[in-house]
Design a protein around this motif. Structure first.
Motif, PDB file in Angstrom:
ATOM      1  N   GLN A  53      62.943  96.735  -6.564  1.00 31.77           N
ATOM      2  CA  GLN A  53      63.385  96.723  -5.210  1.00 31.77           C
ATOM      3  C   GLN A  53      62.340  95.889  -4.762  1.00 31.77           C
ATOM      4  OE1 GLN A  53      61.494  99.200  -2.327  1.00 31.77           O
ATOM      5  NE2 GLN A  53      63.116  99.981  -1.210  1.00 31.77           N
ATOM      6  N   TYR A  77      63.168  86.094  -6.643  1.00 36.73           N
ATOM      7  CA  TYR A  77      64.815  87.029  -7.022  1.00 36.73           C
ATOM      8  C   TYR A  77      65.500  86.678  -7.800  1.00 36.73           C
ATOM      9  CZ  TYR A  77      68.920  88.113  -4.380  1.00 36.73           C
ATOM     10  OH  TYR A  77      69.840  88.036  -4.245  1.00 36.73           O
ATOM     11  N   GLU A 122      68.408  92.908   0.022  1.00 40.80           N
ATOM     12  CA  GLU A 122      69.749  92.523  -1.117  1.00 40.80           C
ATOM     13  C   GLU A 122      70.564  93.480   0.522  1.00 40.80           C
ATOM     14  OE1 GLU A 122      70.487  92.783  -5.317  1.00 40.80           O
ATOM     15  OE2 GLU A 122      69.116  94.426  -4.837  1.00 40.80           O
ATOM     16  N   THR A 123      70.176  94.655   0.616  1.00 39.18           N
ATOM     17  CA  THR A 123      71.045  94.987   1.974  1.00 39.18           C
ATOM     18  C   THR A 123      71.072  95.299   3.126  1.00 39.18           C
ATOM     19  OG1 THR A 123      69.633  96.908   2.312  1.00 39.18           O
ATOM     20  CG2 THR A 123      71.132  97.233   0.546  1.00 39.18           C
ATOM     21  N   ASP A 124      69.562  94.306   3.378  1.00 37.23           N
ATOM     22  CA  ASP A 124      69.289  93.380   4.941  1.00 37.23           C
ATOM     23  C   ASP A 124      68.822  95.496   5.893  1.00 37.23           C
ATOM     24  OD1 ASP A 124      68.517  92.175   6.864  1.00 37.23           O
ATOM     25  OD2 ASP A 124      70.195  92.062   7.962  1.00 37.23           O
ATOM     26  N   GLU A 125      68.878  96.276   4.993  1.00 37.33           N
ATOM     27  CA  GLU A 125      68.508  97.243   5.823  1.00 37.33           C
ATOM     28  C   GLU A 125      67.067  97.354   6.094  1.00 37.33           C
ATOM     29  OE1 GLU A 125      70.105 100.652   3.838  1.00 37.33           O
ATOM     30  OE2 GLU A 125      72.187 100.617   4.234  1.00 37.33           O
ATOM     31  N   LYS A 126      66.642  97.965   7.280  1.00 36.83           N
ATOM     32  CA  LYS A 126      65.266  98.112   7.725  1.00 36.83           C
ATOM     33  C   LYS A 126      64.571  99.304   6.682  1.00 36.83           C
ATOM     34  CE  LYS A 126      63.367  99.871  10.998  1.00 36.83           C
ATOM     35  NZ  LYS A 126      62.978 100.377  12.741  1.00 36.83           N
ATOM     36  N   ASN A 174      62.407  94.827   5.648  1.00 33.63           N
ATOM     37  CA  ASN A 174      64.126  95.253   5.198  1.00 33.63           C
ATOM     38  C   ASN A 174      63.717  94.904   3.663  1.00 33.63           C
ATOM     39  OD1 ASN A 174      63.959  95.048   8.187  1.00 33.63           O
ATOM     40  ND2 ASN A 174      64.469  92.491   8.814  1.00 33.63           N
ATOM     41  N   ASN A 175      65.324  95.736   3.427  1.00 35.81           N
ATOM     42  CA  ASN A 175      65.369  95.087   1.891  1.00 35.81           C
ATOM     43  C   ASN A 175      66.133  93.898   1.821  1.00 35.81           C
ATOM     44  OD1 ASN A 175      67.464  95.350  -0.674  1.00 35.81           O
ATOM     45  ND2 ASN A 175      66.880  97.493  -0.710  1.00 35.81           N
TER      46      ASN A 175
END
Length: 399
Positions: free
Chosen positions: A111, A102, A126-130, A123-124
């Motif tokens: 990324q 990290y 830092e953004t928690d997006e899938k 999932n990403n």
């Protein structure tokens, strides 16, 4: 060029899901410098090459006890390939590796992703997006990644059109186990006097086994075998019996006492439509690099459930500690923590909550006993036992 940076983990699932899903050009594994068996990376490349024939794989030894050295090693990989081309996966490896990774990710701006193995997505961080859903894994993926291979099956799996007859024959035998045991002993004795490929059998009803003990078949068992299509032309006259086995496979079924539970479980799993790669009587060579082709203990039924390998041991008797340990070793050897084990035993272990059943639960294994096996909805019970034994329960309820 897409580069995926991985921290090597002892659980094979953590090593292969992201590469097989993201399909990079290069995979770089950072691993404990104390590792001596480099065949693990050879095996991983074999696993990836089947879907990515031009894949490049690097392995870099590091001191996993030092966050700073881990950070530096990760930074150098990103610097060499260009941080904009790199994706760092923070799923496998030790806690210190996660911290170091990290820090390196923040420093380089590359990324960072995490694989959610429970929900089967990446999932990403830092953004928690899938980022994407993960691919469905096969048994072959696990075997390749572990440097193992299938050596074949001890019994040829039956065709779907035979499923109903096998199910009914198995249930008949389970309800008449003593008669089946005697008849199977008679069949084994008489068949041993002929040639392996011979399908015709003609013998006296009363014969003696090798130990001198007299044995004779039970008429009802043979007639049920004929009714269900495993033998034909049965003649029961005076003191003789004659018939023809319908095939070599049927002959093997008829002279194998315990195979009927394996067949029953296989048919229940295969006919359910819930699983992939359902295999019967599987032999696995656990090390294809040792120069010898040798299989380990036979696995009665093995299948894939939602990208996880499931090992099933079938015992037409009570289970014991040795059977549980054998199952545990097999499942851990291939899938590690991310695998499932179930024992089907023709006993009352589960319904009577015996010590063996409690031990089974302690080991994180599932059990189906005689009441389940004889149930008309056995296939549903099998699916339910496997499906409810999910990753969440494995993590929080099982050892």
């Amino acid at each position: 060029m897409k580069v995926l940076i991985e921290y090597y983990d002892k659980d094979v699932l953590k090593n292969i899901v992201a590469p097989l899903t993201l399909q990079p050009d290069v995979v770089v594994y950072l691993h404990d410098k104390g590792m001596t068996d480099k065949n693990v990376f050879r095996s991983l490349k074999t696993c990836f090459a089947k879907s990515m024939p031009n894949i490049k794989l690097e392995s870099i030894p590091v001191d996993i006890r030092s966050v700073e050295k881990l950070r530096q090693a990760t930074f150098r990989v990103a610097e060499r390939y260009g941080a904009e081309n790199c994706t760092l996966e923070l799923t496998g490896g030790s806690e210190l590796m996660m911290i170091a990774g990290y820090k390196a990710g923040l420093q380089t701006g590359m990324q960072m992703v995490h694989t959610d193995l429970v929900n089967r997505c990446i999932n990403n961080v830092e953004t928690d997006e899938k980022v994407c859903d993960t691919v469905t894994l096969t048994l072959e993926n696990f075997l390749d990644a572990k440097g193992a291979e299938l050596m074949g099956e001890s019994h040829r799996p039956p065709q779907p059109e035979r499923y109903e007859d096998i199910k009914r024959m198995a249930q008949f035998l389970f309800r008449n186990l003593q008669e089946w045991k005697v008849t199977c002993s008679w069949l084994q004795t008489v068949v041993s006097w002929g040639l392996p490929h011979e399908l015709h059998l003609d013998s006296k009803r009363n014969v003696h086994m090798k130990n001198g003990k007299p044995v004779a078949p039970v008429k009802e068992i043979l007639f049920e075998l004929q009714r269900r299509g495993f033998i034909k032309h049965l003649e029961w006259e005076n003191d003789r019996v004659s018939f023809d086995f319908r095939s070599i496979e049927d002959k093997q079924y008829c002279i194998s006492y315990g195979v009927w539970l394996e067949l029953h479980v296989y048919v229940a799993a295969a006919s359910s439509g819930a699983f992939e790669d359902v295999k019967l009587g599987t032999m696995i060579d656990w090390d294809i690099y040792d120069g010898t082709r040798m299989g380990g203990n036979e696995i009665d039924v093995v299948l894939m459930d939602d990208s996880l390998p499931v090992f099933i041991s079938c015992k037409l008797r009570e289970a014991d500690t040795a059977a549980l340990n054998e199952l545990l070793i097999a499942k851990k050897r291939l899938g590690g923590w991310f695998s499932k084990g179930l024992i089907a035993t023709f006993s009352k272990e589960k319904q009577e909550n015996t010590g063996t059943y409690m031990r089974c639960q302690d080991l994180g294994l599932e059990m189906l006993d005689a009441r389940d096996i004889l149930a008309e909805d056995f296939s549903d019970r099998l699916v339910r036992a496997i499906r409810e034994h999910d990753l969440v329960s494995l993590k929080w309820k099982k050892v």
